[in-house]
Design a protein around this motif. Structure first.
Motif, PDB file in Angstrom:
ATOM      1  N   CYS A 125      -6.265  -3.305   6.931  1.00 14.17           N
ATOM      2  CA  CYS A 125      -6.229  -3.538   5.481  1.00 14.17           C
ATOM      3  C   CYS A 125      -6.939  -2.373   4.804  1.00 14.17           C
ATOM      4  N   VAL A 126      -6.291  -1.811   3.785  1.00 16.35           N
ATOM      5  CA  VAL A 126      -6.894  -0.677   3.067  1.00 16.35           C
ATOM      6  C   VAL A 126      -7.362  -1.078   1.667  1.00 16.35           C
ATOM      7  N   CYS A 127      -7.301  -2.379   1.364  1.00 13.92           N
ATOM      8  CA  CYS A 127      -7.650  -2.834   0.006  1.00 13.92           C
ATOM      9  C   CYS A 127      -9.142  -2.707  -0.254  1.00 13.92           C
ATOM     10  N   THR A 151      -1.904  -8.661   0.964  1.00 11.85           N
ATOM     11  CA  THR A 151      -1.229  -7.420   0.584  1.00 11.85           C
ATOM     12  C   THR A 151      -0.854  -6.525   1.779  1.00 11.85           C
ATOM     13  N   CYS A 152      -1.756  -6.394   2.744  1.00  9.33           N
ATOM     14  CA  CYS A 152      -1.540  -5.430   3.836  1.00  9.33           C
ATOM     15  C   CYS A 152      -0.930  -6.045   5.103  1.00  9.33           C
ATOM     16  N   TYR A 158      -7.812 -13.734  -0.212  1.00  7.81           N
ATOM     17  CA  TYR A 158      -7.134 -12.448  -0.058  1.00  7.81           C
ATOM     18  C   TYR A 158      -5.619 -12.677  -0.101  1.00  7.81           C
TER      19      TYR A 158
END
Ligand SMILES: [Zn+2]
Length: 338
Positions: free
Chosen positions: A121-123, A147-148, A144
């Protein structure tokens, strides 16, 4: 009050069935301070409870400093914390820094990734906040949004493609996960609703608290955990990790918090409450132990040592409500000098 955790699938449907049956194995408990400041009365009470519970069962007690938050942690605080615990009359059989076990904690995160139970995850926090405020985003900031999920092969793939640092998140499902807490009773959560895919490795590659505590408790063979009931909500995440990593969870005792005058959880910044300050003002440590004993359901004279209070300790006597530390609590303690 029940003694230890028991499987609760019969009572609660298809709740994760963890083998938490009682055994005759020796009790192993831990005190797990983070070396980031002086201990206060709230720590004194929860560490005394953990010590009493363990020593009543002739258990082995480990002092483990949770020092992975390396920016704030320091050897200075380790020594001070040990001095404060000794002042209270507590002892332990072994002492170590959590950071010594860093490689095995990181390895557990990589194992979960390799087995498909985690993803990169890069968030950033800001990314998650803006996803939550989008028209069709999740309704709560704490969940969460996924997203990733299914986007990157591994950490370097994620970092290479986005130019951002990547951490790891656990893949949760809609299956309820719960426990029977020895103090609080049954507690069940659906992780997809309460937190979503949660962080196990931060983007700076420091393991998240949830993963570190699970890997360490298992590695240390911890059989019981005594801690503030503000952590009850993170326990299902930890149980998910225990189960997914094939490790045995301990029994949990989540105890009511010690609150300050304003009714907020006593914090390290409430400096007036620090054990160090009480000690410098000449307070008798036996008065602090007697206070902690009284708010744990033990009747005592105004001064008692931890060891002398031990025979009276009984989990079934623990009051179920939070305890408030007020000016008069401090005045009482200050009146009992060595
Ligand atoms: Zn992400």
């Amino acid at each position: 009050l029940s003694q230890g955790n028991r499987p609760i699938e019969s009572a609660l449907g298809d709740v994760t069935a963890l083998d938490m049956s009682e055994s005759n194995a020796p009790v192993v408990a831990r005190l797990a301070p983070s070396p980031t400041g002086d201990l206060h009365l709230g720590h004194a009470r929860s560490f005394l409870l953990a010590w009493w519970s363990c020593r009543r069962k002739h258990g082995r007690l480990l002092l483990r400093f949770e020092d992975l938050d390396s920016e704030r942690a320091g050897q200075h605080w380790v020594s001070r914390t040990q001095e404060d615990l000794e002042w209270l009359g507590l002892d332990w059989d072994d002492c170590r820094l959590q950071s010594r076990g860093l490689p095995r904690i990181t390895q557990a995160a990589m194992d979960l990734l390799a087995q498909g139970f985690a993803y990169p995850c890069v968030c950033s926090r800001g990314d998650i906040r803006s996803a939550a405020s989008a028209p069709h985003g999740p309704t709560t900031l704490d969940v969460y949004p996924g997203t990733c999920r299914n986007k990157y092969r591994d950490l370097s793939d994620a970092e290479h493609r986005t130019g951002k640092q990547a951490g790891l998140r656990a893949v949760v499902s809609s299956r309820p996960v719960g426990l029977v807490d020895a103090v609080r009773g049954a507690y069940v959560e659906r992780l997809d609703q309460t937190c979503g895919d949660f962080l196990i490795l931060r983007r700076d590659k420091i393991p998240a608290y949830q993963l570190a505590v699970v890997v360490d408790d298992a590695a240390d063979g911890v059989t019981e955990v005594v801690r503030g009931d503000d952590l009850l909500q993170s326990t299902p995440r930890q149980l998910w990790l225990f189960e997914t990593l094939g490790l045995n969870p301990p029994a949990y005792y989540h105890v009511p918090l010690i609150l300050n005058e304003a009714g907020k959880r006593l914090a390290k910044r409430d400096a007036a409450m620090s054990l160090r300050e009480l000690r410098q003002l000449g307070v008798d440590p036996r008065a602090v132990v007697a206070w902690a004993a009284r708010c744990s359901g033990i009747s005592t004279p105004p001064r008692i040592t931890a060891a002398d209070a031990l025979p009276q300790f009984d989990w079934s006597q623990l009051p179920p409500h939070p305890v408030r530390v007020t000016r008069s609590t401090l005045d009482d303690l200050l009146g009992i000098q060595t």
